[in-house]
Design an enzyme around this catalytic site. Structure first.
Site, PDB file in Angstrom:
ATOM      1  N   TYR A   7       0.820  -1.221   0.000  1.00  0.00           N
ATOM      2  CA  TYR A   7       0.000   0.000   0.000  1.00  0.00           C
ATOM      3  C   TYR A   7       0.855   1.273   0.000  1.00  0.00           C
ATOM      4  O   TYR A   7       0.430   2.302  -0.494  1.00  0.00           O
ATOM      5  CB  TYR A   7      -0.918   0.010   1.220  1.00  0.00           C
ATOM      6  CG  TYR A   7      -2.064  -0.963   1.101  1.00  0.00           C
ATOM      7  CD1 TYR A   7      -3.248  -0.595   0.475  1.00  0.00           C
ATOM      8  CD2 TYR A   7      -1.968  -2.258   1.593  1.00  0.00           C
ATOM      9  CE1 TYR A   7      -4.304  -1.482   0.351  1.00  0.00           C
ATOM     10  CE2 TYR A   7      -3.005  -3.157   1.476  1.00  0.00           C
ATOM     11  CZ  TYR A   7      -4.178  -2.762   0.861  1.00  0.00           C
ATOM     12  OH  TYR A   7      -5.205  -3.655   0.725  1.00  0.00           O
ATOM     13  N   ILE A   8       2.053   1.195   0.598  1.00  0.00           N
ATOM     14  CA  ILE A   8       2.920   2.372   0.655  1.00  0.00           C
ATOM     15  C   ILE A   8       3.965   2.350  -0.462  1.00  0.00           C
ATOM     16  O   ILE A   8       4.138   3.326  -1.203  1.00  0.00           O
ATOM     17  CB  ILE A   8       3.631   2.437   2.032  1.00  0.00           C
ATOM     18  CG1 ILE A   8       2.597   2.597   3.151  1.00  0.00           C
ATOM     19  CG2 ILE A   8       4.660   3.553   2.076  1.00  0.00           C
ATOM     20  CD1 ILE A   8       1.720   3.807   3.041  1.00  0.00           C
ATOM     21  N   THR A  55       6.728   1.926   9.716  1.00  0.00           N
ATOM     22  CA  THR A  55       6.476   2.382  11.077  1.00  0.00           C
ATOM     23  C   THR A  55       7.227   1.473  12.047  1.00  0.00           C
ATOM     24  O   THR A  55       7.102   0.249  11.953  1.00  0.00           O
ATOM     25  CB  THR A  55       4.963   2.328  11.363  1.00  0.00           C
ATOM     26  OG1 THR A  55       4.303   3.032  10.318  1.00  0.00           O
ATOM     27  CG2 THR A  55       4.633   2.945  12.704  1.00  0.00           C
ATOM     28  N   VAL A  92      -0.181   8.709   4.752  1.00  0.00           N
ATOM     29  CA  VAL A  92      -1.245   8.781   3.744  1.00  0.00           C
ATOM     30  C   VAL A  92      -2.509   8.058   4.201  1.00  0.00           C
ATOM     31  O   VAL A  92      -2.447   7.125   4.990  1.00  0.00           O
ATOM     32  CB  VAL A  92      -0.785   8.153   2.416  1.00  0.00           C
ATOM     33  CG1 VAL A  92       0.189   9.065   1.703  1.00  0.00           C
ATOM     34  CG2 VAL A  92      -0.193   6.780   2.633  1.00  0.00           C
ATOM     35  N   LYS A 145       5.482   9.613  14.224  1.00  0.00           N
ATOM     36  CA  LYS A 145       4.533   8.690  13.592  1.00  0.00           C
ATOM     37  C   LYS A 145       3.740   7.915  14.656  1.00  0.00           C
ATOM     38  O   LYS A 145       2.521   7.797  14.590  1.00  0.00           O
ATOM     39  CB  LYS A 145       5.294   7.714  12.687  1.00  0.00           C
ATOM     40  CG  LYS A 145       4.466   6.581  12.127  1.00  0.00           C
ATOM     41  CD  LYS A 145       3.478   7.075  11.105  1.00  0.00           C
ATOM     42  CE  LYS A 145       2.494   5.987  10.719  1.00  0.00           C
ATOM     43  NZ  LYS A 145       1.443   6.450   9.831  1.00  0.00           N
ATOM     44  N   ASN A 150      -0.592   8.123  15.624  1.00  0.00           N
ATOM     45  CA  ASN A 150      -1.544   7.009  15.649  1.00  0.00           C
ATOM     46  C   ASN A 150      -1.996   6.669  17.061  1.00  0.00           C
ATOM     47  O   ASN A 150      -3.132   6.254  17.275  1.00  0.00           O
ATOM     48  CB  ASN A 150      -0.939   5.788  14.954  1.00  0.00           C
ATOM     49  CG  ASN A 150      -0.985   5.965  13.445  1.00  0.00           C
ATOM     50  OD1 ASN A 150      -1.705   6.820  12.941  1.00  0.00           O
ATOM     51  ND2 ASN A 150      -0.211   5.177  12.737  1.00  0.00           N
ATOM     52  N   ARG A 173      -4.759   8.976  18.105  1.00  0.00           N
ATOM     53  CA  ARG A 173      -6.057   8.600  17.540  1.00  0.00           C
ATOM     54  C   ARG A 173      -6.621   7.376  18.263  1.00  0.00           C
ATOM     55  O   ARG A 173      -7.813   7.296  18.539  1.00  0.00           O
ATOM     56  CB  ARG A 173      -5.933   8.353  16.035  1.00  0.00           C
ATOM     57  CG  ARG A 173      -5.686   9.650  15.259  1.00  0.00           C
ATOM     58  CD  ARG A 173      -5.446   9.422  13.784  1.00  0.00           C
ATOM     59  NE  ARG A 173      -6.603   8.874  13.082  1.00  0.00           N
ATOM     60  CZ  ARG A 173      -7.680   9.557  12.765  1.00  0.00           C
ATOM     61  NH1 ARG A 173      -7.775  10.825  13.085  1.00  0.00           N
ATOM     62  NH2 ARG A 173      -8.683   8.988  12.138  1.00  0.00           N
ATOM     63  N   CYS A 177      -2.152   0.177  11.047  1.00  0.00           N
ATOM     64  CA  CYS A 177      -1.446   1.267  11.736  1.00  0.00           C
ATOM     65  C   CYS A 177      -1.964   1.492  13.156  1.00  0.00           C
ATOM     66  O   CYS A 177      -1.268   1.209  14.129  1.00  0.00           O
ATOM     67  CB  CYS A 177      -1.590   2.554  10.927  1.00  0.00           C
ATOM     68  SG  CYS A 177      -0.682   2.482   9.371  1.00  0.00           S
ATOM     69  N   TYR A 226     -11.463  -2.773   7.515  1.00  0.00           N
ATOM     70  CA  TYR A 226     -11.268  -2.118   8.812  1.00  0.00           C
ATOM     71  C   TYR A 226     -11.759  -0.677   8.808  1.00  0.00           C
ATOM     72  O   TYR A 226     -11.881  -0.068   9.862  1.00  0.00           O
ATOM     73  CB  TYR A 226      -9.804  -2.216   9.254  1.00  0.00           C
ATOM     74  CG  TYR A 226      -8.874  -1.194   8.657  1.00  0.00           C
ATOM     75  CD1 TYR A 226      -8.672   0.039   9.275  1.00  0.00           C
ATOM     76  CD2 TYR A 226      -8.205  -1.451   7.477  1.00  0.00           C
ATOM     77  CE1 TYR A 226      -7.826   0.980   8.724  1.00  0.00           C
ATOM     78  CE2 TYR A 226      -7.349  -0.520   6.931  1.00  0.00           C
ATOM     79  CZ  TYR A 226      -7.166   0.697   7.554  1.00  0.00           C
ATOM     80  OH  TYR A 226      -6.329   1.632   7.008  1.00  0.00           O
ATOM     81  N   LYS A 227     -12.037  -0.150   7.592  1.00  0.00           N
ATOM     82  CA  LYS A 227     -12.602   1.195   7.521  1.00  0.00           C
ATOM     83  C   LYS A 227     -13.320   1.375   6.190  1.00  0.00           C
ATOM     84  O   LYS A 227     -13.198   0.521   5.305  1.00  0.00           O
ATOM     85  CB  LYS A 227     -11.524   2.249   7.732  1.00  0.00           C
ATOM     86  CG  LYS A 227     -10.434   2.225   6.702  1.00  0.00           C
ATOM     87  CD  LYS A 227      -9.430   3.269   7.054  1.00  0.00           C
ATOM     88  CE  LYS A 227      -9.233   4.188   5.885  1.00  0.00           C
ATOM     89  NZ  LYS A 227      -8.569   5.400   6.188  1.00  0.00           N
TER      90      LYS A 227
END
Ligand code: NAD
Length: 434
Positions: free
Chosen positions: A13-14, A130, A164, A215, A219, A222, A269, A325-326
């Site tokens: 994904y990154i 991360t 991102v 980083k 997270n 949140r 994350c 997950y989202k």
């Protein structure tokens, strides 16, 4: 510094959006992944993940000749490591009798080792994965030093976190502010030179450990905030209050921004990174630890909510909408929705799940339907677990014409209560008992 050729390790994904974006800006990029299937897929001009716009960008990069892929690195001006840093599934740490999860840094170790034979004087190595604080200095630098070159003197080494948003990766990669933490100021400057090839947001230079902490702090902030929202949902349910209304009213305070409760916290994350702090200093992180525990317990809370709504779970047929997950992503990693499905099944319910971003896939331990209609037909209840746009736009009258059952459980505040009630449904909502 001038960068003609970059080698990016990890094409997920990154790494894949980063690689194709560098290539789109005229840099020669070698993308490396240890997964042969991913290399073959890319060679066919296809991609293995869902991310808007990514297929076109990757295809254009491959066609232009600026992007090539391989299962091993080669010499380059800069190396970027974007490999996974999950936690160990079966290995735990312990502090004061409490277990905590441990970062699995094997992919970072292997990726750094793979770079060693190709490392040359004047190169730049960036870690994007991360990682727990001090990874760049204590883990990556010593591995790279096996080349005989000294980090910070003979080559540059920096940490640059990625922040991102999946679903918006290609835009945010360019527009977001980026922090570059060098093991020396010169390393930070070299990193800033590299990313200035495409980054339009501010590029801020600092030291490597600060960048790693930034980083994890983002997270963790949140995660803790979602944990408090989840506790507020439980309290609202106890006191007969609508938590969604209460949060919206509290957020009118100019200095309050409570996040949303839900079925739990997942993904690669937010549900993982706070553990890196706990692992690094368990004696200093009781709040972070408790928040992780609250969020990890939320799928169990949702199952109790469904049980209460249906009177019991035994042999109930439940249509679970969403497994990601989202919203609007295909990523199921650490997804609380998948855990809810497993827990419901353990309690005797028969669950049919519909995940539009995984149509036709096989997911272990989940009975995945071939369509929404297939999932809901014959169900006793519909359980909304993810705010996918497709679900939010469902018309209650449409659904009412397709099933006999009239029970809805909404864990994400996705549906308009009145519209569903008008269509004859009884709706149970997370964080609301009225
Ligand atoms: N996905 C996100 O939204 C996001 C956001 C910010 C930070 N991150 C961090 O970025 C890192 C990468 O995440 P991702 O989501 O891209 O992971 P991913 O699983 O999608 O992709 C990682 C890729 O690395 C490959 N890989 C594993 N070991 C390798 C090795 N030794 N050499 C080369 N390739 C190797 C895997 O096969 C995989 O394709 C993680 O540390 C993650 O926490 C991810």
């Amino acid at each position: 510094m001038n960068f003609k050729k970059i080698c990016i390790l990890g094409l997920g994904y990154i790494g894949l959006p980063t690689a194709s974006t560098f290539a789109a800006h005229g840099v020669q990029v070698l993308g490396v992944d240890v997964n042969e299937r991913i290399i073959e897929t890319l060679r066919r001009g296809e991609i293995h993940i869902h991310e808007p716009g990514l297929r076109d960008t990757v295809r254009a990069a491959l066609t232009s000749g600026h992007f090539t892929v391989s299962n091993q690195p080669d010499g380059a001006d800069a190396f970027v490591i974007a490999v996974p840093t999950p936690f160990h599934q079966n290995k735990f740490g312990k502090f004061n009798g409490q277990e905590f999860k441990l970062a699995d840094m094997r992919a970072v170790t292997t990726a750094a080792e793979a770079i060693v034979p190709f490392l040359r004087k004047g190169n730049l190595v960036i870690l994007e994965s991360t990682s727990p604080p001090r990874t760049t200095i204590d883990l990556v630098a010593p591995i790279l030093a096996r080349s005989g070159l000294q980090p910070g003197r003979d080559f540059h080494l920096a940490y640059s976190p990625e922040r991102v948003l999946p679903g918006q990766i290609l835009r945010e990669l360019i527009e977001n502010a980026r922090v570059i933490g060098g093991i020396t100021p010169q390393s930070a400057k070299a990193g800033a030179d590299l990313y200035s090839i495409f980054v339009k947001g501010e590029i801020i230079q600092t030291d490597a450990t600060t960048a790693e902490m930034v980083k994890l702090m983002e997270n963790t902030y949140r995660d803790v905030n979602i944990a408090i929202a989840n506790e507020f949902a439980r309290l609202a349910d106890k006191f007969g209050v609508d938590v969604w209304e209460a949060i919206s009213l509290a957020n009118h305070h100019p200095r309050v921004k409570i996040l949303s409760p839900g079925p739990g916290v997942g993904g690669h994350c937010i549900s993982v990174d706070p553990w890196f702090f706990v692992e690094s200093a368990p004696e200093l992180t009781p709040l972070i630890y408790s928040s992780r525990k609250v969020n990890d317990a939320q799928p169990h809370y949702v199952v109790r909510l469904v049980d209460r709504a249906l009177g019991s779970l035994k042999d109930k047929r439940i249509a679970a909408l969403g497994l990601a997950y989202k919203p609007d992503v295909d990523d199921l990693r650490e997804s609380p929705a998948v855990e809810v499905v497993h827990l419901l099944q353990e309690q005797g319910a028969h669950v049919k799940a519909w995940e539009p971003f995984k149509a036709g896939a096989t997911i272990e331990g989940v009975n995945l339907s071939s369509s929404l209609d297939d999932a809901i037909k014959d169900s006793d209840a519909i359980l909304l677990l993810v705010r996918h746009t497709e679900f939010i736009n469902l018309k209650p009258t449409d659904i009412a014409s397709k099933i006999r059952a009239r029970a809805i459980i909404d864990t994400v505040n996705g549906w308009n209560v009145k519209e569903w009630q008008d269509a004859g449904f009884t709706i149970t909502r997370l964080g609301v008992r009225k």
